[in-house]
Scaffold this motif. Sequence first.
Motif, PDB file in Angstrom:
ATOM      1  N   UNK A   1     -36.413  -3.959  34.563  1.00  0.00           N
ATOM      2  CA  UNK A   1     -35.226  -3.390  35.208  1.00  0.00           C
ATOM      3  C   UNK A   1     -33.982  -3.682  34.371  1.00  0.00           C
ATOM      4  N   UNK A   2     -33.868  -4.910  33.906  1.00  0.00           N
ATOM      5  CA  UNK A   2     -32.730  -5.299  33.079  1.00  0.00           C
ATOM      6  C   UNK A   2     -32.677  -4.492  31.788  1.00  0.00           C
ATOM      7  N   UNK A   3     -33.826  -4.355  31.116  1.00  0.00           N
ATOM      8  CA  UNK A   3     -33.871  -3.606  29.855  1.00  0.00           C
ATOM      9  C   UNK A   3     -33.433  -2.160  30.051  1.00  0.00           C
ATOM     10  N   UNK A   4     -33.878  -1.561  31.138  1.00  0.00           N
ATOM     11  CA  UNK A   4     -33.514  -0.159  31.386  1.00  0.00           C
ATOM     12  C   UNK A   4     -32.015  -0.024  31.645  1.00  0.00           C
TER      13      UNK A   4
ATOM     14  N   UNK B   1     -32.929   1.705  44.589  1.00  0.00           N
ATOM     15  CA  UNK B   1     -33.727   2.798  45.148  1.00  0.00           C
ATOM     16  C   UNK B   1     -34.258   3.702  44.042  1.00  0.00           C
ATOM     17  N   UNK B   2     -33.429   4.000  43.047  1.00  0.00           N
ATOM     18  CA  UNK B   2     -33.846   4.862  41.948  1.00  0.00           C
ATOM     19  C   UNK B   2     -35.008   4.261  41.170  1.00  0.00           C
ATOM     20  N   UNK B   3     -34.968   2.955  40.969  1.00  0.00           N
ATOM     21  CA  UNK B   3     -35.994   2.305  40.172  1.00  0.00           C
ATOM     22  C   UNK B   3     -37.140   1.756  41.018  1.00  0.00           C
ATOM     23  N   UNK B   4     -37.028   1.871  42.331  1.00  0.00           N
ATOM     24  CA  UNK B   4     -38.108   1.422  43.198  1.00  0.00           C
ATOM     25  C   UNK B   4     -38.306  -0.079  43.207  1.00  0.00           C
TER      26      UNK B   4
END
Length: 229
Positions: free
Chosen positions: A19-22, A45-48
Amino acid sequence: MRATDDPAPAGKQMLSERVYDRLRKDVLHGVFGPGDPLKPQELAKQQGVSLAVMREALVRLVGEGLATRLPNRGFAAPAPSDRRWQQLTEARLTLEPDMLRMAIERGDLEWETRVRAAHHRLARTPEFDTEQSEHYSDAWAEAHRGFHHALLEGCGNAILLEVFDRLWTASEVVRRLAGHHTSDRSAPDEHGDLEQAALARDPVAATDALVRHLSRTAAALPPAPGTSV
């Protein structure tokens, strides 16, 4: 690992890193424009992922200077017109010339070899993926960081290098935003001047070249909307 050990923490750590990398790439690539809100609930929500995981990633970005924490309003992408960016430039202009002088004084043959190799890589790496690209490519950005780090690591001071790395990361958004606004400068020539002066063991010419290089990047930033220049 014992049979009773729970592998969940390792899985959670991997998720947090992903998540952090994205988020980090999205900020650096301009997916979020300067000052755009980074809303934890929407992003989670976007990344689930859970809100806790998303907030952890955002806090890490704040620590790197790649996001701003807003009182009672969450987070936002950094705005390069903020005073913070002028302070970053001032900090780098204060720190890096002295580090370069130390590197020239202390650097050995291995340091010279690393500087030459890093400059060769930088010179051979295209700045942009395509002619239509708005921001520096990831490959060039990494080669750029590698060259500057190689120049300064000859100082032999790990604490100073840690500070340099933090300042570099915090400056990366600004550098990428300035990339397609700098039509009247030649970064390859500036890097070449730096390499030549450093390896010639000329601290005056090397630090002068470094100061010009850092100052030109800061001067190339686009003005904030609604401001006069």
